[in-house]
Design an enzyme around this catalytic site. Structure first.
Site, PDB file in Angstrom:
ATOM      1  N   HIS A 138       0.811  -1.215   0.000  1.00 57.93           N
ATOM      2  CA  HIS A 138       0.000   0.000   0.000  1.00 57.93           C
ATOM      3  C   HIS A 138       0.854   1.278   0.000  1.00 57.93           C
ATOM      4  CE1 HIS A 138       0.370  -0.295   4.507  1.00 57.93           C
ATOM      5  NE2 HIS A 138       0.397   1.025   4.407  1.00 57.93           N
ATOM      6  N   ASP A 168       0.308  -7.573   1.155  1.00 63.43           N
ATOM      7  CA  ASP A 168       0.732  -6.200   1.480  1.00 63.43           C
ATOM      8  C   ASP A 168       2.254  -6.087   1.540  1.00 63.43           C
ATOM      9  OD1 ASP A 168       0.310  -3.516   1.904  1.00 63.43           O
ATOM     10  OD2 ASP A 168       0.115  -3.691   4.073  1.00 63.43           O
ATOM     11  N   SER A 252       4.519   2.633   7.889  1.00 64.80           N
ATOM     12  CA  SER A 252       4.260   1.446   7.077  1.00 64.80           C
ATOM     13  C   SER A 252       5.491   1.069   6.259  1.00 64.80           C
ATOM     14  CB  SER A 252       3.085   1.692   6.130  1.00 64.80           C
ATOM     15  OG  SER A 252       1.894   1.857   6.846  1.00 64.80           O
TER      16      SER A 252
END
Length: 408
Positions: A138, A168, A252
């Site tokens: 993402h 992911d 992230s």
């Protein structure tokens, strides 16, 4: 009242005054004597170990009103374990900048680069003049171009070697000439709840690059449902580690590190609700290593194909459980095949049909479509066979399906 009476009154008054004076003098004298006794006794009490006294030195205690004559000097030892762990890995944590294209004028076709988002990444390998970086899918989603911000502040262009939306994860490649540090990947199977966990990344972007937060491993077995197309059906279940180390947007793709400075997870998400704190999640590094190896080799995860479109039984109205599917009362979860099964698909060749309810794969309970996809992705390869347990018209059946490669 006569003279005698007046004199007697005055004498009584004077005598009372003399008594008060004597009382005051006695109290003062007692206080002075008591103080002298205490001062004289201090060395003896100190030597006996009943109290602690600071030994005389060249320091003028009276010049420092804050000095405490009864304080014991304390030697503080700093635990450098966390510091050493951060030093070992921090220069292998980089910024990942997602750059897109936008039109500069609606009347023309001209466009310019625009930053769409910033995240983090971990350099895990350097060979053949190239450096490879793990990050989240993402973070790089919909990027027209990617830049990596190195610890020196310099930015270099990156290319995508492989990526998978469901896992992911993405693997990036950059020129390794200016890369000096490579992270050591640990073993997430040895983790224990309660052990220290250190998150390193770029919360809120490069302004706070390589921010360090610390917490513990809160749980080893969490499964987060993911609904990518927002249709109310979970598409995937992400296995994650839970930590209370602060993880924020921009973290992230960054590193979750143990006290030895080894990367034990890739930070991926947090639960952000009012009144909720300390719920961050990371992909276990053992899962990451297995997926990254395939992404580097094939550019994607090669999923085996069953040939069914799953629909969660729990989302089917209860009325239809009996009237349409004829399910026994003890069946409370499973996956309904909602599509017309192609005759030459793997499921069709094994005899599966629309409205069959799958409850097990190879003997493992399957309660949702997300679990079905996950099982086929992580446990099977194209060409493998799987035993499917299902219900049709109230009867329990099994079929052996030979899986194929998922169509492009």
């Amino acid at each position: 009242m006569g003279f005698y009476d007046d004199l007697t009154h005055v004498e009584r008054k004077n005598r009372r005054g003399s008594g008060v004076g004597r009382t005051i003098m006695t109290s003062v004298t007692s206080a002075v004597i008591g103080g002298m006794v205490v001062l004289l006794a201090l060395p003896t009490l100190s030597n006996a170990g009943y109290i602690n006294m600071v030994k005389p030195s060249n320091t003028n205690v009276m010049s420092n009103p804050a000095a405490n004559l009864f304080a014991t000097p304390v030697s503080v030892k700093v635990d450098t374990g966390t510091v050493d762990a951060v030093k070992k890995v921090e220069n292998a944590v980089v910024g990942v900048i997602n750059i897109g294209r936008t039109r500069t004028n609606w009347m023309s076709n001209s466009s310019q680069d625009v930053e769409q988002g910033e995240g983090s990444g971990v350099i895990f390998e350097k060979k053949g003049g190239k450096a490879h970086i793990i990050t989240n899918y993402h973070v790089i989603d919909q990027a027209q171009k990617l830049e990596i911000a190195l610890p020196t502040g310099e930015k270099v262009e990156a290319k995508i070697l492989g990526a998978d939306m469901y896992a992911d994860l993405a693997v990036l490649e950059i020129d390794g000439a200016k890369v000096g540090a490579v992270a050591e990947l640990g073993d997430s199977s040895t983790l224990q709840v309660g052990e220290p966990a250190i998150a390193i990344g770029n919360p809120l972007g490069m302004k706070f690059s390589r921010t360090v937060t610390q917490g513990i491993i809160s749980s080893l077995e969490r499964s987060m449902p993911m609904d990518f197309n927002e249709d109310g059906q979970d598409d995937w279940e992400l296995d994650v580690l839970q930590t209370d180390a602060a993880i924020n947007p921009g973290n992230s793709g960054g590193a979750l590190v143990n006290i030895q400075g080894q990367v034990i997870g890739i930070n991926t998400l947090k639960i952000s609700k009012e009144g909720v704190e300390g719920l961050g999640f990371a992909l276990p590094i053992n899962d990451v290593k297995a997926i990254v190896a395939e992404l580097m080799e094939k550019g994607k995860l090669e999923r085996s194909y069953l040939g069914v479109q799953p629909f969660d039984l729990t989302n089917v109205p209860r009325y239809n459980w009996k009237e349409t599917l004829n399910l026994p009362d003890d069946v409370q979860a499973g996956v309904v095949i909602q599509n017309e099964v192609g005759k030459f698909s793997p499921a069709g060749e094994a005899g599966l049909k629309q409205y069959d309810v799958i409850v097990k794969l190879d003997g493992k309970d399957i309660n949702t479509g997300a679990q079905l996809r996950k099982f086929l992705t992580l446990n099977k390869k194209p060409g493998d066979s799987v035993e499917v347990t299902y219900y049709r018209d109230g009867f329990k059946k099994t079929a052996t399906v030979k899986l194929t490669k998922t169509p492009e």
